[in-house]
Enzyme design. Structure first.
Site, short mmCIF file in Angstrom:
data_model
loop_
_atom_site.label_atom_id
_atom_site.label_comp_id
_atom_site.label_asym_id
_atom_site.label_seq_id
_atom_site.Cartn_x
_atom_site.Cartn_y
_atom_site.Cartn_z
N ASN A 1 -122.28 -55.67 -1.67
CA ASN A 1 -122.29 -55.11 -2.81
C ASN A 1 -121.93 -56.09 -3.98
OD1 ASN A 1 -119.60 -55.95 -1.29
ND2 ASN A 1 -118.40 -54.31 -2.70
N CYS B 1 -123.81 -50.73 -4.28
CA CYS B 1 -123.47 -50.83 -2.94
C CYS B 1 -124.21 -51.66 -2.09
CB CYS B 1 -123.17 -49.45 -2.47
SG CYS B 1 -122.06 -48.34 -2.87
N TYR C 1 -118.15 -51.36 -14.88
CA TYR C 1 -118.02 -50.93 -13.43
C TYR C 1 -119.43 -50.16 -12.57
CZ TYR C 1 -113.09 -52.29 -13.46
OH TYR C 1 -111.80 -52.91 -13.48
N GLU D 1 -125.38 -51.11 0.86
CA GLU D 1 -126.43 -50.35 1.78
C GLU D 1 -127.71 -50.40 0.76
OE1 GLU D 1 -123.33 -49.83 1.11
OE2 GLU D 1 -122.46 -48.38 2.99
N ASN E 1 -119.60 -55.40 -11.29
CA ASN E 1 -120.20 -55.70 -12.66
C ASN E 1 -118.95 -55.24 -13.42
OD1 ASN E 1 -121.42 -54.97 -15.44
ND2 ASN E 1 -122.83 -56.25 -14.39
N ALA E 2 -118.59 -56.15 -14.63
CA ALA E 2 -117.74 -55.80 -15.23
C ALA E 2 -117.57 -54.61 -15.96
CB ALA E 2 -117.46 -56.70 -16.55
N1 THU Z 1 -119.41 -49.80 -1.49
C1 THU Z 1 -120.15 -50.18 -1.02
O1 THU Z 1 -120.97 -51.48 -0.95
N2 THU Z 1 -120.74 -49.39 -0.15
C2 THU Z 1 -120.22 -48.08 0.24
O2 THU Z 1 -120.98 -47.48 0.87
C3 THU Z 1 -118.86 -47.88 -0.33
C4 THU Z 1 -118.57 -48.90 -1.40
C5 THU Z 1 -118.67 -51.05 -2.64
C6 THU Z 1 -118.64 -50.54 -4.05
C7 THU Z 1 -117.79 -51.38 -4.56
O3 THU Z 1 -118.32 -52.75 -4.95
C8 THU Z 1 -116.75 -51.41 -3.69
O4 THU Z 1 -117.36 -51.25 -2.25
C9 THU Z 1 -115.51 -50.48 -3.90
O5 THU Z 1 -115.71 -49.08 -4.15
#
Ligand code: THU
Length: 136
Positions: free
Chosen positions: A46, A57, A52, A59, A49-50
């Site tokens: 993941n 993510c 948001y 994935e 960024n400032a």
């Molecule tokens: N996040 C992921 O990378 N994958 C997900 O499926 C759930 C959330 C990240 C997004 C953000 O950087 C952090 O987890 C908190 O939400």
């Protein structure tokens, strides 16, 4: 887990990718590893960024990296977080676009692993066929 590939290796790749997470705001690290049809593994973490919503993510980073390299046939995805958190809805929809039946391994950092699939994570989904397009 009995698969025709090494789940442990895919999980190891996700653990390593998780180390690269850029998460100054949530401090919630996520690592993903995508096994391609040809055996290659593409990873993602993941990236926040400032501003948001501009973050992405792990994935989707992995899937978009693969697609951007012309790879759209996926065999499996591994996702690792501190607590075994499940993929968000937008990531599920992106998985579904390319690999509606792909197995997904969700793990925590202690090595607890849960096997699920895109169709279990996103039942009764909307996809390319609903718009008259073939599976990519
Ligand atoms: N996040 C992921 O990378 N994958 C997900 O499926 C759930 C959330 C990240 C997004 C953000 O950087 C952090 O987890 C908190 O939400």
């Amino acid at each position: 887990m009995s698969e025709n590939f090494k789940v442990e290796l895919l999980l190891d790749a996700a653990v390593a990718a998780r180390e690269k997470a850029y998460v100054p705001y949530s401090n919630y690290r996520v690592g993903a590893a995508l096994l391609l049809e040809d055996g290659r593994v593409i990873t993602g973490c993941n990236v926040e960024n400032a501003a948001y919503p501009a973050g992405l993510c792990a994935e989707r980073v992995a899937i978009f990296k693969a697609v951007s390299e012309g790879r759209m046939k996926f065999r499996a995805l591994a996702v690792v977080t501190a607590n075994g958190g499940s993929p968000c809805g937008m990531c599920r929809q992106v998985m579904r676009e390319f690999a509606p039946d792909m197995p997904v391994f969700i793990a925590d950092v202690s090595g607890n692993v849960r096997r699920t699939s895109v169709s279990e994570l996103l039942p009764d989904s909307f996809g390319p066929e609903d718009l008259g397009y073939p599976q990519p």
